[in-house]
Design an enzyme around this catalytic site. Structure first.
Site, short mmCIF file in Angstrom:
data_model
loop_
_atom_site.label_atom_id
_atom_site.label_comp_id
_atom_site.label_asym_id
_atom_site.label_seq_id
_atom_site.Cartn_x
_atom_site.Cartn_y
_atom_site.Cartn_z
N ARG A 121 0.82 -1.22 0.00
CA ARG A 121 0.00 0.00 0.00
C ARG A 121 0.85 1.27 0.00
O ARG A 121 0.45 2.29 -0.54
CB ARG A 121 -0.90 0.03 1.24
CG ARG A 121 -1.85 -1.13 1.35
CD ARG A 121 -2.96 -0.80 2.32
NE ARG A 121 -3.78 0.28 1.83
CZ ARG A 121 -4.83 0.13 1.02
NH1 ARG A 121 -5.18 -1.06 0.63
NH2 ARG A 121 -5.52 1.17 0.63
N CYS A 145 -2.66 -5.34 2.98
CA CYS A 145 -3.30 -6.23 3.94
C CYS A 145 -4.82 -6.13 3.86
O CYS A 145 -5.36 -5.08 3.55
CB CYS A 145 -2.89 -5.87 5.37
SG CYS A 145 -1.38 -6.61 5.90
N PRO A 151 -8.82 4.09 1.99
CA PRO A 151 -8.98 4.79 0.72
C PRO A 151 -7.87 5.78 0.44
O PRO A 151 -7.26 6.33 1.35
CB PRO A 151 -10.32 5.51 0.90
CG PRO A 151 -10.45 5.71 2.37
CD PRO A 151 -9.76 4.54 3.02
N VAL A 152 -7.62 5.98 -0.86
CA VAL A 152 -6.62 6.97 -1.26
C VAL A 152 -7.29 8.26 -1.72
O VAL A 152 -6.63 9.15 -2.23
CB VAL A 152 -5.72 6.41 -2.40
CG1 VAL A 152 -4.92 5.22 -1.91
CG2 VAL A 152 -6.53 6.06 -3.62
N ILE A 355 -9.83 2.31 14.61
CA ILE A 355 -9.14 2.77 13.41
C ILE A 355 -9.53 1.95 12.18
O ILE A 355 -9.95 2.48 11.17
CB ILE A 355 -7.60 2.72 13.61
CG1 ILE A 355 -7.20 3.57 14.82
CG2 ILE A 355 -6.89 3.18 12.35
CD1 ILE A 355 -7.42 5.05 14.67
#
Length: 449
Positions: A121, A145, A151-152, A355
């Site tokens: 990632r 993972c 999200p980007v 989280i």
């Protein structure tokens, strides 16, 4: 539930991802760890450089045509994958132990292909530097993972605010900008990699950029310190409001990567769970305050030196409730390890994960060892048992694998942890370090199994 892009995670190194230099290829995908539990731990462990600081710092090497010299770089699968990715773009790299020298003067291919990005990632971290210095970047959407949606979109939204033209098609993010312009960016959530990407991009933008709701993690701060050493102008380092005055160019610099607080926390947790007296060297206690507080609550004695941490534990720990949140609160990357600690503790405690969703995949495996853990949504109730029993278990992600190693150190008989390529992504020779303090841990290579 709030989902935060919080860890530079990756999965498996592909065959093409071993860069030049003398970093050896590590574990075969089928390697296992065999752990004979029940031993007290005693001695010294040297803490490696932080994976989650090293990855963005390596990507920051793209921002300058001059050499960037880095010390205390951990020898990890994710680091090797990042160096391979940078090498494919034209970055030259020299490695000597924990020292890496980067030279991006001949970078001519600002593309991050799926073959490498799918394994990690953190590859998204090349987007900001490439766009800022070269005006163009083509980066595959990341893999990583399976621990929830990371999200980007915050990266993309921020770069668009700085004037980038971005298209997503065929699984690639394609970004263009003649020169990025300063902007005020308010992220919808606290995102570590998003903060890092936008921070790197802003250093070469025209004018002032303000990043509100910025991540405050020590790894973000470490990246900022490198950027300042390279000539960037950044105010508010360590706070949730970063103010960056863009400059025309950045120069070379020398920087030492901070110690890995999660590696240190994992070893502290192992001693608190299994018992013993271990000193960690090369560690800064202040970046681990929330974890140290909880270990003291569990009954461990922890002495803080200038760059050392000594942990002593006799008898069973006491169960401690934890709730993960953004730094400086309790880190999500230590949740699984504390679950293993609570599994052998006196009493019961609640573990709440705020989280990531889907970050309790280690529970099923811990229960195979005899733990008593019940999950309800984003909360787990852990009722401690006097003894765990060795069994075969499977690592599902990086930190889950660490929790299984800790549980194995406490279990009667042999525990076999499979799929430890996850472990090798974030821990530099964990079995070697544990063996040096008296643990009975050995690697079974895929060819032996």
């Amino acid at each position: 539930m709030q989902v935060t892009v919080n860890e530079h995670d990756a999965v498996e190194r592909v065959a093409t991802a071993t860069p030049a230099g003398n970093r050896e290829a590590h574990a075969h995908g089928t390697d296992k760890l065999a752990i004979e539990g029940g031993r007290r731990l005693a001695g010294e462990i040297a803490v490696s450089g932080a994976k989650n600081a090293a990855l963005p710092i390596l990507c920051a090497g793209l921002l300058s045509a001059e050499p960037v010299r880095l010390d205390n770089v951990p020898d990890l699968k994710d680091v090797r994958t990042t160096l391979a990715l940078l090498g494919q773009m034209g970055m030259r790299e020299e490695t000597d132990g924990a020292r890496v020298v980067l030279d991006a003067s001949r970078v001519d291919n600002p593309v991050a292909p799926y073959e490498l990005v799918k394994t990690m990632r953190a590859s998204i971290l090349v987007l900001g530097p490439l766009l800022a210095r070269f005006g163009y970047a083509k980066v595959s959407l990341p893999g990583g993972c399976a621990i929830g949606a990371r999200p980007v979109d915050q990266h993309i939204k921020g770069l668009q605010a700085m004037g980038a033209e971005i298209h997503i098609e065929h699984g690639y993010i394609e970004a263009r900008a003649k020169r990025l312009s300063g902007a005020r960016i308010v992220t919808d959530m606290i995102t570590v990699t998003g903060t890092e990407n936008l921070l790197m991009a802003a250093t070469l933008a025209d004018g002032e950029t303000v990043i509100e709701n910025a991540a405050r993690e020590p790894e973000v701060t470490d990246l900022a310190h490198l950027l300042v050493a390279m000539g960037a102008k950044i105010d508010g380092i360590g706070t949730d409001r970063l103010v960056i005055q863009g400059v025309e160019r950045l120069h070379g610099a020398t920087h030492a990567v901070i110690p890995d607080r999660i590696e240190a926390g994992t070893f502290l947790c192992a001693v608190a769970a299994a018992g013993g007296d271990v000193t960690l060297t090369g560690m800064r206690a202040h970046i681990l305050d929330a974890v140290i507080d909880k270990l003291r609550e569990a009954g461990a004695t922890i002495d803080e030196g200038v760059d050392t941490l000594r942990v002593r534990m006799d008898g069973r720990p006491s169960a401690v409730a934890i709730r993960t949140s953004e730094y400086p609160a309790f880190p999500t990357d230590m949740q699984a390890q504390f679950m293993a600690l609570n599994a052998v503790a006196q009493g019961a405690a609640q573990v709440t994960e705020t989280i990531f969703e889907n970050r309790f995949m280690h529970v099923q495996e811990l229960n195979r060892l005899g733990a008593n853990i019940a999950v309800d949504g984003n909360t787990a109730l852990v009722t401690g048992v006097p003894k765990l029993s060795g069994a075969s278990v499977m690592a599902t992600d990086l930190r889950a694998s660490a929790s299984l190693v800790i549980a194995g150190l406490c279990a009667q008989g042999e525990t076999l942890v499979e799929r430890i390529y996850h472990l090798d992504r974030g821990y530099d020779r964990m079995e070697t370090k544990l063996t040096a303090v008296g643990a009975n841990v050995r690697r079974i290579s895929g060819s032996e199994a």
